[in-house]
Design a protein around this motif. Sequence first.
Motif, mmCIF file in Angstrom:
data_model
loop_
_atom_site.group_PDB
_atom_site.id
_atom_site.type_symbol
_atom_site.label_atom_id
_atom_site.label_comp_id
_atom_site.label_asym_id
_atom_site.label_seq_id
_atom_site.Cartn_x
_atom_site.Cartn_y
_atom_site.Cartn_z
ATOM 1 N N LEU A 4 0.852 -1.175 0.000
ATOM 2 C CA LEU A 4 0.000 0.000 0.000
ATOM 3 C C LEU A 4 0.892 1.230 0.000
ATOM 4 O O LEU A 4 1.766 1.371 0.856
ATOM 5 N N CYS A 5 0.694 2.083 -0.982
ATOM 6 C CA CYS A 5 1.422 3.349 -1.071
ATOM 7 C C CYS A 5 0.471 4.441 -0.589
ATOM 8 O O CYS A 5 -0.561 4.684 -1.209
ATOM 9 N N LEU A 6 0.814 5.073 0.521
ATOM 10 C CA LEU A 6 -0.010 6.134 1.085
ATOM 11 C C LEU A 6 0.583 7.474 0.688
ATOM 12 O O LEU A 6 1.764 7.728 0.915
ATOM 13 N N SER A 32 0.329 7.076 -15.201
ATOM 14 C CA SER A 32 1.112 6.142 -14.401
ATOM 15 C C SER A 32 0.260 4.941 -13.994
ATOM 16 O O SER A 32 0.710 3.788 -14.071
ATOM 17 N N ASN A 33 -0.978 5.195 -13.582
ATOM 18 C CA ASN A 33 -1.878 4.096 -13.220
ATOM 19 C C ASN A 33 -2.131 3.178 -14.406
ATOM 20 O O ASN A 33 -2.167 1.951 -14.259
ATOM 21 N N LYS A 37 -1.292 -0.787 -14.679
ATOM 22 C CA LYS A 37 -2.279 -1.789 -15.079
ATOM 23 C C LYS A 37 -1.699 -2.680 -16.169
ATOM 24 O O LYS A 37 -1.838 -3.911 -16.115
ATOM 25 N N ARG A 38 -1.046 -2.063 -17.165
ATOM 26 C CA ARG A 38 -0.457 -2.834 -18.256
ATOM 27 C C ARG A 38 0.634 -3.778 -17.755
ATOM 28 O O ARG A 38 0.782 -4.888 -18.255
ATOM 29 N N SER A 39 1.403 -3.344 -16.754
ATOM 30 C CA SER A 39 2.508 -4.168 -16.257
ATOM 31 C C SER A 39 2.058 -5.200 -15.226
ATOM 32 O O SER A 39 2.850 -6.046 -14.821
ATOM 33 N N GLY A 40 0.786 -5.124 -14.792
ATOM 34 C CA GLY A 40 0.267 -6.084 -13.826
ATOM 35 C C GLY A 40 0.503 -5.716 -12.374
ATOM 36 O O GLY A 40 0.219 -6.514 -11.487
ATOM 37 N N HIS A 41 1.012 -4.528 -12.111
ATOM 38 C CA HIS A 41 1.278 -4.107 -10.736
ATOM 39 C C HIS A 41 0.069 -3.461 -10.050
ATOM 40 O O HIS A 41 -0.033 -3.477 -8.832
ATOM 41 N N MET A 93 9.185 0.180 -4.012
ATOM 42 C CA MET A 93 9.805 1.502 -3.867
ATOM 43 C C MET A 93 10.115 2.112 -5.231
ATOM 44 O O MET A 93 9.914 3.316 -5.435
ATOM 45 N N GLU A 94 10.573 1.303 -6.165
ATOM 46 C CA GLU A 94 10.834 1.789 -7.521
ATOM 47 C C GLU A 94 9.555 2.314 -8.169
ATOM 48 O O GLU A 94 9.561 3.351 -8.832
ATOM 49 N N ILE A 95 8.459 1.587 -7.964
ATOM 50 C CA ILE A 95 7.170 2.018 -8.510
ATOM 51 C C ILE A 95 6.756 3.342 -7.885
ATOM 52 O O ILE A 95 6.337 4.265 -8.579
ATOM 53 N N ALA A 96 6.889 3.467 -6.571
ATOM 54 C CA ALA A 96 6.508 4.701 -5.878
ATOM 55 C C ALA A 96 7.324 5.894 -6.366
ATOM 56 O O ALA A 96 6.808 7.011 -6.487
#
Length: 115
Positions: A4-6, A32-33, A37-41, A93-96
């Motif tokens: 969960l990214c707050l 970004s969202n 979605k495309r990457s499955g994250h 963390m990379e995604i955030a």
Amino acid sequence: MCYLCLFYIDQTLADAASEEEWAEIDRQSLASNEELKRSGHYLASNALADPQTAKTLRIRAGKASWSDGPFAETKEHLGGFLLIEAKNLAEAMEIAEQDPLARMGAIEVRETAGF
């Protein structure tokens, strides 16, 4: 693993940003969202309404007590969340780091408890 990214918004930075800057952040966040979605994250996300709309509950000695707004004494307020799937904390963390909202405050990344 789910993380969960707050998103915590620094109101001073938010107030100083122009409508155009916010529009660009919104555009980048939606893009970004879509990429997540495309990457499955991507699992879920949402922004929160203004903190003044919040109520905070505490139950002490069996008695409920409600207060207006968020109670934390900080210049940042919880502005939204992003729930992602990542192989480990480093990937989360990379995604955030890619999220444009980090420019308006802070992002806390926390593994979910899994129950």
